[in-house]
Design an enzyme around this catalytic site. Structure first.
Site, short mmCIF file in Angstrom:
data_model
loop_
_atom_site.label_atom_id
_atom_site.label_comp_id
_atom_site.label_asym_id
_atom_site.label_seq_id
_atom_site.Cartn_x
_atom_site.Cartn_y
_atom_site.Cartn_z
N CYS A 1 0.82 -0.92 0.06
CA CYS A 1 0.02 -0.06 -0.01
C CYS A 1 0.96 1.29 0.02
O CYS A 1 1.86 1.29 0.72
CB CYS A 1 -0.80 0.05 1.19
SG CYS A 1 -1.82 1.55 1.38
N CYS B 1 0.37 3.25 3.62
CA CYS B 1 0.75 2.47 4.71
C CYS B 1 1.66 1.44 4.76
O CYS B 1 2.28 0.77 5.77
CB CYS B 1 -0.52 2.17 5.37
SG CYS B 1 -1.09 0.53 5.08
N CYS C 1 -7.47 -0.93 1.42
CA CYS C 1 -6.57 -1.54 2.18
C CYS C 1 -7.13 -1.52 3.52
O CYS C 1 -7.80 -0.75 4.17
CB CYS C 1 -5.14 -0.27 2.37
SG CYS C 1 -4.33 -0.86 3.59
N CYS D 1 -5.25 0.78 6.51
CA CYS D 1 -5.43 2.28 6.58
C CYS D 1 -6.76 2.77 5.92
O CYS D 1 -6.99 4.02 5.80
CB CYS D 1 -4.17 3.02 5.91
SG CYS D 1 -4.28 3.03 4.07
N CYS E 1 -8.41 -5.00 -10.03
CA CYS E 1 -7.99 -4.03 -10.96
C CYS E 1 -7.50 -2.67 -10.11
O CYS E 1 -8.57 -2.11 -9.54
CB CYS E 1 -9.21 -3.52 -11.88
SG CYS E 1 -8.89 -2.38 -13.24
#
Ligand code: FE
Length: 132
Positions: A48, A51, A97, A100, A120
């Site tokens: 990510c 984070c 995510c 976060c 995607c």
């Protein structure tokens, strides 16, 4: 998932570049074929960009022809959360995510074997940690 990050949008807005804030915390989408990881074939783990949580392996990346990095499997199920998204007049599954809350992209069921799934994902939501 333990130790989730709860940060206000205002704080994210101060910390992130404008395009990253727009996509990750304002539900934006990068233009097709514009992202740095669309054509990327390098090996590693995609984390990510907000984070650092591990999201996808390059081993499950495939060329979907859509213009966005596409994966047929999440690295760890607990690191991603899913939400129904009716925003554009059709029902899609939004992918975020789990640590976060950053918006990553959408999940479709027209991917390749063995899962038939297609994550995607916006390049802006990802950072590639390359393997030596
Ligand atoms: Fe995150």
């Amino acid at each position: 998932m333990k130790n989730k990050i709860s940060k206000t949008r205002e704080k994210w807005k101060k910390e992130l570049p404008p395009d990253q804030f727009e996509i990750c915390f304002n539900h934006g989408t990068e233009p097709a074929f514009s992202g740095k990881y669309n054509d990327c074939k390098e090996k590693g783990v995609y984390i990510c960009s907000c984070c650092g949580t591990k999201l996808f392996s390059s081993e499950t990346k495939f060329d979907s022809g859509t213009g966005w990095p596409s994966f047929w499997k999440a690295l760890e199920d607990d690191n991603i959360s899913y939400k129904e998204d009716t925003g554009v007049g059709m029902i899609r599954t939004e992918v975020n995510c789990n640590k976060c809350g950053a918006h990553l992209g959408h999940l479709f069921n027209d991917g390749p074997q063995p899962t038939n799934m297609r994550y995607c994902i916006n390049s802006v939501s990802l950072d590639l940690k390359k393997m030596e």
